[in-house]
Design a protein around this motif. Sequence first.
Motif, PDB file in Angstrom:
ATOM      1  N   SER A 115      36.919  43.858  36.664  1.00  0.00           N
ATOM      2  CA  SER A 115      35.846  44.168  37.145  1.00  0.00           C
ATOM      3  C   SER A 115      35.220  42.798  37.372  1.00  0.00           C
ATOM      4  N   ALA A 116      34.307  42.720  38.433  1.00  0.00           N
ATOM      5  CA  ALA A 116      33.628  41.452  38.828  1.00  0.00           C
ATOM      6  C   ALA A 116      32.446  41.895  39.677  1.00  0.00           C
ATOM      7  N   ALA A 117      31.641  40.685  39.670  1.00  0.00           N
ATOM      8  CA  ALA A 117      30.457  40.885  40.573  1.00  0.00           C
ATOM      9  C   ALA A 117      30.556  40.434  41.898  1.00  0.00           C
ATOM     10  N   ASP A 118      31.904  40.798  42.516  1.00  0.00           N
ATOM     11  CA  ASP A 118      32.137  40.240  43.880  1.00  0.00           C
ATOM     12  C   ASP A 118      32.607  41.394  44.734  1.00  0.00           C
ATOM     13  N   ASP A 119      32.239  41.241  46.130  1.00  0.00           N
ATOM     14  CA  ASP A 119      32.523  42.053  47.369  1.00  0.00           C
ATOM     15  C   ASP A 119      33.231  41.382  48.303  1.00  0.00           C
ATOM     16  N   PRO A 120      34.341  41.383  48.530  1.00  0.00           N
ATOM     17  CA  PRO A 120      34.929  40.640  49.602  1.00  0.00           C
ATOM     18  C   PRO A 120      34.673  41.281  51.071  1.00  0.00           C
ATOM     19  N   ILE A 121      34.356  42.700  51.097  1.00  0.00           N
ATOM     20  CA  ILE A 121      33.758  43.052  52.357  1.00  0.00           C
ATOM     21  C   ILE A 121      32.128  42.804  52.742  1.00  0.00           C
ATOM     22  N   VAL A 122      31.167  43.084  51.690  1.00  0.00           N
ATOM     23  CA  VAL A 122      29.789  42.853  51.815  1.00  0.00           C
ATOM     24  C   VAL A 122      29.508  41.136  51.686  1.00  0.00           C
ATOM     25  N   PHE A 123      29.967  40.438  50.632  1.00  0.00           N
ATOM     26  CA  PHE A 123      29.597  39.158  50.365  1.00  0.00           C
ATOM     27  C   PHE A 123      30.805  38.370  50.369  1.00  0.00           C
ATOM     28  N   GLY A 125      33.615  35.675  50.285  1.00  0.00           N
ATOM     29  CA  GLY A 125      33.429  33.975  49.772  1.00  0.00           C
ATOM     30  C   GLY A 125      32.346  33.687  48.759  1.00  0.00           C
ATOM     31  N   LEU A 126      31.450  34.661  48.652  1.00  0.00           N
ATOM     32  CA  LEU A 126      30.140  34.465  47.644  1.00  0.00           C
ATOM     33  C   LEU A 126      30.604  35.038  46.069  1.00  0.00           C
ATOM     34  N   PRO A 127      31.326  34.492  45.160  1.00  0.00           N
ATOM     35  CA  PRO A 127      31.548  34.844  44.042  1.00  0.00           C
ATOM     36  C   PRO A 127      30.271  35.222  43.198  1.00  0.00           C
ATOM     37  N   THR A 145      38.925  37.503  48.869  1.00  0.00           N
ATOM     38  CA  THR A 145      40.079  38.013  49.372  1.00  0.00           C
ATOM     39  C   THR A 145      40.093  38.009  50.737  1.00  0.00           C
ATOM     40  N   THR A 146      41.013  37.752  51.513  1.00  0.00           N
ATOM     41  CA  THR A 146      41.250  38.050  52.929  1.00  0.00           C
ATOM     42  C   THR A 146      42.390  39.082  53.063  1.00  0.00           C
ATOM     43  N   PRO A 147      42.525  39.473  54.381  1.00  0.00           N
ATOM     44  CA  PRO A 147      43.722  40.466  54.590  1.00  0.00           C
ATOM     45  C   PRO A 147      45.250  39.745  54.351  1.00  0.00           C
ATOM     46  N   SER A 148      45.256  38.429  54.691  1.00  0.00           N
ATOM     47  CA  SER A 148      46.470  37.776  54.464  1.00  0.00           C
ATOM     48  C   SER A 148      46.931  37.385  52.943  1.00  0.00           C
ATOM     49  N   ASP A 149      45.694  37.519  52.178  1.00  0.00           N
ATOM     50  CA  ASP A 149      45.814  37.523  50.663  1.00  0.00           C
ATOM     51  C   ASP A 149      46.251  38.712  49.871  1.00  0.00           C
ATOM     52  N   LEU A 150      46.211  40.157  50.740  1.00  0.00           N
ATOM     53  CA  LEU A 150      46.817  41.022  50.189  1.00  0.00           C
ATOM     54  C   LEU A 150      48.107  41.185  50.412  1.00  0.00           C
ATOM     55  N   THR A 151      48.743  40.429  51.309  1.00  0.00           N
ATOM     56  CA  THR A 151      49.893  40.519  51.735  1.00  0.00           C
ATOM     57  C   THR A 151      50.894  39.303  50.920  1.00  0.00           C
ATOM     58  N   LYS A 152      50.080  38.425  50.206  1.00  0.00           N
ATOM     59  CA  LYS A 152      50.638  37.456  49.752  1.00  0.00           C
ATOM     60  C   LYS A 152      50.864  37.608  48.033  1.00  0.00           C
ATOM     61  N   PHE A 153      49.685  38.395  47.776  1.00  0.00           N
ATOM     62  CA  PHE A 153      49.456  38.618  46.241  1.00  0.00           C
ATOM     63  C   PHE A 153      49.307  40.194  46.244  1.00  0.00           C
TER      64      PHE A 153
END
Length: 364
Positions: A115-123, A125-127, A145-153
Amino acid sequence: MALAVVAGAVYFRAGDDAAVPAAEPVSALQSGVSGSSSDGSAGLGGTSASASASSPASASPSSAKAPAAVGGWVPVDPAAWKAQVDAYAALSPDPVPAGVGNLAEFRADCQYSHSAADDPIVFPGLPGASHMHSFVGNKATNAATTPSDLTKFTATTCKPVLDHSAYWVPTLYDAATNQPVETTGFRVYYRTRMNTSTGQLPMPNGLRMIAGDAKKSVPTPRGSQGQFYCAFYGPGDLDGIARSTNGNWPICGGDATLHFMLAFPDCWDGKNLDSPNHKDHVAFGANNTCPKTHPVKIPAVTFDIQYGAKGTTAGYYLSSDKQGASASSMHGDAFIMWDQTTMNKRTKNCLLQRRTCDDNGYQQ
């Protein structure tokens, strides 16, 4: 694969599949948005940049300089998408074993990750900028998180492990204790809702989608649309044997527990992996067809979310609407990233052939 020009737009044609709109030239999009992928992941677009809610071609260059957190049009890489469609068209379906059903779907079976107060689609780069979310799938998902992150991790809580996608929903809380109630099962269906699979294409990697409305705050009494329901593998009262004091939450009887189903659009514009409101680039089909504005038939994602809770008189609230204390603000985000060959094969075997598949292929 042949090219066709329809109403001034370029379309790829793959055998008998429906026309697939190519991405608009990068020059027609706002500056600051890359249309190519640096890591070779098919379908990846550039970093989200701000744009007006109008079409990408009408966005002004200055709008691309606004903070990325407000969203923007993210164009698909046309060469990568064409390569995926070509590979899909060339793929022969696997033989269907005896006894396989004809419910056109495949799935990923996931568990709670973090769980986290994060949203890599709506916000992006803004943790900490979002309300609390419960994440499943890719374990590394955070605000950056970016698309390339999803392929690396690629460590994931989903099966198959070749689904590297990130999925998330607002966190559910017990109203009596203010403690989170996390999911105990999270099934992501990839289906067709149409009676024909003609023109069915796979998901492009890097696609972002949101279903539901985080700002909606209306009661969800017995029998209403968009409520949590009670379910178990057997007969039972979906609305519960009783309700919370405010009437918005069911209390489940027997072995049933709280569930929620959330459906995403099944048609794509073929040009953009995201849009300023994270919805305009996709649409729901109707009458067994996709609208002309969104002509690409993609798998219909549906979240089937299970909670171990049975319901209480105190009820619950979502992180997206603590005061409303109803289920109406329930929503979900999907950030798609699969091993491309696996996505192509599942789409062709299970959806194009209209066969029932589980998280491991044909369901036997």
